[in-house]
Write a protein that holds these residues in place. Structure first.
Motif, PDB file in Angstrom:
ATOM      1  N   GLU A   1       0.825  -1.214   0.000  1.00 29.84           N
ATOM      2  CA  GLU A   1       0.000   0.000   0.000  1.00 29.84           C
ATOM      3  C   GLU A   1       0.853   1.257   0.000  1.00 29.84           C
ATOM      4  OE1 GLU A   1      -2.667  -0.027   3.377  1.00 29.84           O
ATOM      5  OE2 GLU A   1      -1.155  -0.809   4.712  1.00 29.84           O
ATOM      6  N   THR A   2       2.149   1.067  -0.188  1.00 28.90           N
ATOM      7  CA  THR A   2       3.014   2.236  -0.387  1.00 28.90           C
ATOM      8  C   THR A   2       3.725   2.020  -1.721  1.00 28.90           C
ATOM      9  OG1 THR A   2       4.912   1.198   0.695  1.00 28.90           O
ATOM     10  CG2 THR A   2       3.429   2.467   2.104  1.00 28.90           C
ATOM     11  N   PRO A   3       4.041   3.108  -2.418  1.00 28.55           N
ATOM     12  CA  PRO A   3       4.745   2.924  -3.696  1.00 28.55           C
ATOM     13  C   PRO A   3       6.062   2.179  -3.502  1.00 28.55           C
ATOM     14  CG  PRO A   3       4.024   5.207  -3.434  1.00 28.55           C
ATOM     15  CD  PRO A   3       3.717   4.516  -2.149  1.00 28.55           C
ATOM     16  N   SER A   4       6.750   2.436  -2.365  1.00 33.28           N
ATOM     17  CA  SER A   4       8.032   1.754  -2.172  1.00 33.28           C
ATOM     18  C   SER A   4       7.840   0.242  -2.099  1.00 33.28           C
ATOM     19  CB  SER A   4       8.750   2.275  -0.933  1.00 33.28           C
ATOM     20  OG  SER A   4       7.940   2.120   0.200  1.00 33.28           O
ATOM     21  N   ALA A   5       6.792  -0.201  -1.429  1.00 34.99           N
ATOM     22  CA  ALA A   5       6.556  -1.649  -1.341  1.00 34.99           C
ATOM     23  C   ALA A   5       6.284  -2.229  -2.732  1.00 34.99           C
ATOM     24  CB  ALA A   5       5.387  -1.929  -0.409  1.00 34.99           C
TER      25      ALA A   5
ATOM     26  N   VAL B   1       7.663 -13.397   1.933  1.00 33.79           N
ATOM     27  CA  VAL B   1       6.284 -13.613   2.414  1.00 33.79           C
ATOM     28  C   VAL B   1       5.564 -14.628   1.526  1.00 33.79           C
ATOM     29  CG1 VAL B   1       5.997 -11.286   3.406  1.00 33.79           C
ATOM     30  CG2 VAL B   1       5.369 -11.690   1.022  1.00 33.79           C
ATOM     31  N   GLN B   2       4.425 -15.087   2.020  1.00 34.58           N
ATOM     32  CA  GLN B   2       3.647 -16.063   1.228  1.00 34.58           C
ATOM     33  C   GLN B   2       2.548 -15.380   0.415  1.00 34.58           C
ATOM     34  OE1 GLN B   2       4.098 -17.199   4.810  1.00 34.58           O
ATOM     35  NE2 GLN B   2       6.009 -17.905   3.898  1.00 34.58           N
ATOM     36  N   PHE B   3       2.165 -14.184   0.822  1.00 36.53           N
ATOM     37  CA  PHE B   3       1.119 -13.510   0.035  1.00 36.53           C
ATOM     38  C   PHE B   3       1.228 -11.995   0.160  1.00 36.53           C
ATOM     39  CE2 PHE B   3      -0.739 -13.951   4.234  1.00 36.53           C
ATOM     40  CZ  PHE B   3      -1.497 -12.805   4.417  1.00 36.53           C
ATOM     41  N   PHE B   4       0.658 -11.341  -0.844  1.00 38.26           N
ATOM     42  CA  PHE B   4       0.533  -9.883  -0.825  1.00 38.26           C
ATOM     43  C   PHE B   4      -0.943  -9.531  -0.792  1.00 38.26           C
ATOM     44  CE2 PHE B   4       4.481  -9.041  -3.735  1.00 38.26           C
ATOM     45  CZ  PHE B   4       5.316  -9.100  -2.628  1.00 38.26           C
ATOM     46  N   SER B   5      -1.251  -8.394  -0.177  1.00 44.43           N
ATOM     47  CA  SER B   5      -2.596  -7.865  -0.333  1.00 44.43           C
ATOM     48  C   SER B   5      -2.428  -6.392  -0.699  1.00 44.43           C
ATOM     49  CB  SER B   5      -3.392  -8.025   0.965  1.00 44.43           C
ATOM     50  OG  SER B   5      -4.740  -7.745   0.706  1.00 44.43           O
ATOM     51  N   ILE B   6      -2.902  -6.029  -1.861  1.00 39.59           N
ATOM     52  CA  ILE B   6      -2.684  -4.655  -2.332  1.00 39.59           C
ATOM     53  C   ILE B   6      -3.757  -3.763  -1.710  1.00 39.59           C
ATOM     54  CG2 ILE B   6      -2.462  -3.146  -4.337  1.00 39.59           C
ATOM     55  CD1 ILE B   6      -1.694  -5.562  -6.011  1.00 39.59           C
ATOM     56  N   GLY B   7      -3.306  -2.814  -0.920  1.00 39.95           N
ATOM     57  CA  GLY B   7      -4.232  -1.864  -0.279  1.00 39.95           C
ATOM     58  C   GLY B   7      -4.322  -0.640  -1.171  1.00 39.95           C
ATOM     59  N   THR B   8      -5.254  -0.677  -2.095  1.00 35.06           N
ATOM     60  CA  THR B   8      -5.315   0.417  -3.079  1.00 35.06           C
ATOM     61  C   THR B   8      -5.711   1.752  -2.446  1.00 35.06           C
ATOM     62  OG1 THR B   8      -7.506  -0.413  -3.598  1.00 35.06           O
ATOM     63  CG2 THR B   8      -5.744  -0.964  -5.148  1.00 35.06           C
ATOM     64  N   ASN B   9      -6.424   1.691  -1.313  1.00 37.60           N
ATOM     65  CA  ASN B   9      -6.843   2.966  -0.696  1.00 37.60           C
ATOM     66  C   ASN B   9      -5.618   3.816  -0.383  1.00 37.60           C
ATOM     67  OD1 ASN B   9      -9.288   1.719  -0.707  1.00 37.60           O
ATOM     68  ND2 ASN B   9      -9.275   1.208   1.464  1.00 37.60           N
TER      69      ASN B   9
ATOM     70  N   ILE C   1      -3.099   4.442  -3.644  1.00 40.05           N
ATOM     71  CA  ILE C   1      -3.483   5.579  -4.500  1.00 40.05           C
ATOM     72  C   ILE C   1      -3.116   6.887  -3.799  1.00 40.05           C
ATOM     73  CG2 ILE C   1      -5.430   6.778  -5.596  1.00 40.05           C
ATOM     74  CD1 ILE C   1      -6.777   3.948  -5.808  1.00 40.05           C
ATOM     75  N   GLN C   2      -3.446   6.968  -2.507  1.00 37.74           N
ATOM     76  CA  GLN C   2      -3.162   8.219  -1.772  1.00 37.74           C
ATOM     77  C   GLN C   2      -1.667   8.531  -1.767  1.00 37.74           C
ATOM     78  OE1 GLN C   2      -4.284   9.534   2.235  1.00 37.74           O
ATOM     79  NE2 GLN C   2      -3.214   7.796   3.126  1.00 37.74           N
ATOM     80  N   TYR C   3      -0.844   7.504  -1.527  1.00 34.81           N
ATOM     81  CA  TYR C   3       0.596   7.771  -1.420  1.00 34.81           C
ATOM     82  C   TYR C   3       1.248   7.956  -2.803  1.00 34.81           C
ATOM     83  CZ  TYR C   3       0.162   6.330   3.497  1.00 34.81           C
ATOM     84  OH  TYR C   3      -0.202   6.238   4.822  1.00 34.81           O
ATOM     85  N   THR C   4       0.763   7.232  -3.794  1.00 35.90           N
ATOM     86  CA  THR C   4       1.395   7.352  -5.122  1.00 35.90           C
ATOM     87  C   THR C   4       1.046   8.684  -5.766  1.00 35.90           C
ATOM     88  OG1 THR C   4       1.179   4.962  -5.394  1.00 35.90           O
ATOM     89  CG2 THR C   4       1.639   6.221  -7.376  1.00 35.90           C
TER      90      THR C   4
ATOM     91  N   HIS D   1      -5.389   5.889 -12.650  1.00 36.98           N
ATOM     92  CA  HIS D   1      -4.186   6.607 -13.073  1.00 36.98           C
ATOM     93  C   HIS D   1      -3.190   5.562 -13.590  1.00 36.98           C
ATOM     94  CE1 HIS D   1      -0.569   9.006 -12.950  1.00 36.98           C
ATOM     95  NE2 HIS D   1      -1.289  10.084 -12.627  1.00 36.98           N
ATOM     96  N   PRO D   2      -2.516   5.839 -14.726  1.00 35.24           N
ATOM     97  CA  PRO D   2      -1.578   4.832 -15.257  1.00 35.24           C
ATOM     98  C   PRO D   2      -0.548   4.386 -14.213  1.00 35.24           C
ATOM     99  CG  PRO D   2      -1.895   6.583 -16.848  1.00 35.24           C
ATOM    100  CD  PRO D   2      -2.645   7.000 -15.617  1.00 35.24           C
ATOM    101  N   ALA D   3      -0.160   5.282 -13.307  1.00 32.82           N
ATOM    102  CA  ALA D   3       0.830   4.892 -12.286  1.00 32.82           C
ATOM    103  C   ALA D   3       0.276   3.773 -11.405  1.00 32.82           C
ATOM    104  CB  ALA D   3       1.202   6.101 -11.428  1.00 32.82           C
ATOM    105  N   ILE D   4      -1.006   3.851 -11.113  1.00 32.66           N
ATOM    106  CA  ILE D   4      -1.624   2.824 -10.254  1.00 32.66           C
ATOM    107  C   ILE D   4      -1.747   1.510 -11.024  1.00 32.66           C
ATOM    108  CG2 ILE D   4      -3.697   2.226  -8.910  1.00 32.66           C
ATOM    109  CD1 ILE D   4      -1.998   4.582  -7.784  1.00 32.66           C
ATOM    110  N   VAL D   5      -2.244   1.619 -12.246  1.00 36.06           N
ATOM    111  CA  VAL D   5      -2.404   0.405 -13.063  1.00 36.06           C
ATOM    112  C   VAL D   5      -1.051  -0.304 -13.187  1.00 36.06           C
ATOM    113  CG1 VAL D   5      -3.025  -0.443 -15.358  1.00 36.06           C
ATOM    114  CG2 VAL D   5      -4.332   1.443 -14.321  1.00 36.06           C
ATOM    115  N   ARG D   6      -0.011   0.475 -13.447  1.00 36.35           N
ATOM    116  CA  ARG D   6       1.315  -0.145 -13.657  1.00 36.35           C
ATOM    117  C   ARG D   6       1.895  -0.700 -12.354  1.00 36.35           C
ATOM    118  NH1 ARG D   6       3.664   4.347 -17.944  1.00 36.35           N
ATOM    119  NH2 ARG D   6       1.684   4.477 -19.080  1.00 36.35           N
TER     120      ARG D   6
END
Ligand code: PEP
Ligand code: MG
Length: 590
Positions: A442-446, A457-465, A468-471, A489-494
């Motif tokens: 949920e952070t761009p760095s991650a 880790v065994q799994f990721f969960s993308i926290g888009t809320n 999006i705010q941080y990106t 936003h293309p940045a989020i999609v990518r």
């Protein structure tokens, strides 16, 4: 949506955040107060004004004692003692004498005198670098508001847990902790002046199935308690004094909803599989263990995000290990063998722990939040890790860390987890040693270092809320910039695509648990980008499944390819909407 405004109606528009239509009497909470009005007194009025202030202080003292008594009765002595500080302010001779002096010297009214003196002290205390004194500033402001209410004849703050009749709540703002107190039997829906779709207040509204609108600008100032209104959470509209014609049009919308709900009921027990046989895992987000039953009934295959913060807020002390264990165990046992992803506590941002004096931050969402808070408050963190580990012996529990920015946080958190495991082993308390560990992305760095995180880790969960705010550097709470909060936003999609690719290269499972996952318009895009699991509020699961069963993965992939190559957020959004609407038009008829 009924479009025309009929005679006698007044319309307020905001951001729709939780679907549904309701109507009833409005209850306006805490209207934003204007500064206390100043009035110059005649000589003859001065002593009367001093007496008026003394009387208001007396009434306020009685009122605070009454609130304290009720709190002690219902919650306990410790909680009641917080009002001692308020009583001390009311009895503070310096404050009271200075206010009286001001009335006499400047011949000003009691409201103006008391609020000026109190604010002078509060502002001075608020600046001091000492948590205790800063809290006293909050006490002074709290008490000042009560005294002013007495002087101005305003109603006291409403007790949200004990409303007497059904109503639509309108407020300038509702904190997540206030929203969590709403009596669902009495609150039909709510609207706030501020807020946005991914604020935790909006997220709670969806979980509570309460129609809700945020970003209504100055509605709380314009609307009055007792007004009759209709609140349309599909379209973000409040109609005051709706005519029969409007009520009739909304009646038709309600009938369409009933038809849709029948269709949705049909898919609840069916798998989330596309027309070309691609299986998607659908799970639900919950805020409390008691929602585990609702999850089962929703058609979800597990809990994809247990937001444990709600165990921590609205109380004085953090929950004990035992209390947490009971909550996590309940969810694990209820859903067994389906998975329950428990997220370690994500306090900070807009969710604050009342028992801890957290210094005020300029940018709370960039501050002492989530894993940062836990790695500092290790006693709180360890109690939670132990509780989650213990619950892992009772079902399929997975543990997830929020707001990971770098490898170091993951390493430190895992080191604490390993210590907790050692302790439990030594105490002969059972736990699942193979419990899966996941990181929220949920952070761009991650997202950028997803390849490195995927090794650990065994799994990721993308926290888009948050992603999006941080990106996009767009505060998820701020309605003024809500138009810049663009999931397409293309940045989020990518970033989502890069995360999925990095994860799949290492056989790491990818879920999306932000609000984007539950928005039918974005479901095809996320599936096309290769996400394995979508997790959303329980009421959203059936519509998501209904849609998935009507689309083809091959076409969703084409949509994702289009999005990856498109440079315009609105174009991607329009294409997503078109795609989803063509697949399941019934979901979009409003
Ligand atoms: C997110 O950020 O997308 C998320 C699911 O976490 P929260 O909304 O609780 O911050
Ligand atoms: Mg988040």
């Amino acid at each position: 949506m009924p479009e025309r405004l009929h005679e006698g109606e007044k319309i307020f528009r905001g951001i729709p955040v939780s679907a549904g239509v309701c109507r009833g009497k409005i209850l306006v909470l805490d209207k934003p107060r204007q500064p206390a009005p100043q009035r110059i007194l005649s000589d003859a009025e001065v002593e009367g004004e001093v007496a008026r202030l003394e009387n208001a202080l007396l009434q306020t003292r009685q009122q605070v004692r009454e609130v304290q008594r009720k709190v002690v009765e219902s919650v306990g002595d410790e909680q009641g003692s917080i009002f001692d500080a308020h009583l001390l302010v009311l009895e503070d001779p310096v404050l009271v004498e200075e206010a009286k002096k001001l009335i006499r010297a400047n011949k000003v009214n009691a409201e103006h005198a008391f609020s000026s003196v109190a604010e002078h002290y509060a502002a001075a205390l608020a600046k001091v670098d000492d948590d205790y004194l800063r809290e006293r500033a909050a006490d002074i402001r709290d008490v000042t508001a009560r005294v002013l209410n007495q002087l101005l004849g305003h109603e006291d703050e409403v007790d949200l847990r004990h409303l007497t009749e059904p109503c639509l709540i309108i407020a300038h703002d509702l904190t997540p902790s206030k929203t969590a107190q709403l009596d669902r039997k009495k609150v039909l829906g709510f609207g706030t002046d501020v807020g946005s779709k991914t604020s935790h207040t909006a997220i709670l509204a969806r979980s509570l199935r309460l129609p809700a609108i945020v970003g209504l600008k100055d509605a709380s100032e314009q609307l009055n308690t007792g007004d009759f209104a209709l609140l349309d959470g599909f379209n973000g509209v409040i109609v005051v004094n709706p005519t029969d014609q409007t009520l009739f049009e909304y009646g038709q919308l309600a009938r369409r909803q009933v038809t849709l709900e029948e269709k949705l009921r049909d898919v609840i027990t069916k798998p989330a599989v596309t027309l070309d046989n691609h299986r998607v895992f659908l799970s639900a987000n919950v805020e409390q263990a008691a929602d585990a039953e609702v999850v089962k009934a929703s058609g979800a295959e597990g809990i994809g995000l247990f937001r444990t913060e709600y165990l921590f807020i609205n109380r004085e002390a953090p929950p004990t290990e035992e209390e947490q264990f009971e909550a996590y165990r309940h969810a694990a046992v209820t859903l067994k063998p389906s998975p329950v992803v428990i997220r370690t506590v994500d306090l900070g941002g807009d969710k604050l722990l009342s028992s801890l004096t957290v210094p005020l931050e300029m940018n709370p969402f960039l501050g002492w939040r989530a894993i940062r808070f836990c790695l500092h408050q290790t006693d709180i963190f360890r109690a939670q890790l132990r509780a989650i580990l213990r619950a892992s012996a009772e079902g399929t529990v997975k543990l997830m860390y929020p707001m990971i920015c770098g490898l170091d946080e993951l390493t430190q958190a895992n080191a604490l987890l390993a210590k907790c495991k050692d302790e439990l082993r030594a105490e002969k308390i059972p736990f699942d040693d193979r419990m899966e560990i996941g990181a929220m992305i949920e952070t761009p760095s991650a997202a950028v270092i997803a390849d490195s995180l995927a090794k650990r880790v065994q799994f990721f969960s993308i926290g888009t809320n948050d992603l999006i705010q941080y990106t996009l550097a767009v505060d998820r709470m701020n309605e003024k910039i809500a138009h810049l909060y663009e999931p397409t936003h293309p940045a989020i999609v990518r970033l989502i695509k890069a995360t999925v690719d990095a994860a799949h290269a290492r056989n790491v499972w990818v879920s999306v648990c932000g609000e984007m996952a539950g928005d039918p318009a974005f479901v095809p895009l996320l599936i096309g980008l290769g996400v394995d699991e979508l997790s959303a509020a329980p009421p959203l699961v059936a519509p998501m499944k209904y849609l998935i069963r009507r689309l083809k993965l091959s076409e969703a992939r084409e949509l994702a390819t289009f999005a990856m190559n498109c440079e315009s957020p609105p174009e991607i959004a329009a294409r997503c909407q078109e795609f989803a609407q063509a697949a399941a038009p019934a979901l979009f008829e409003r």
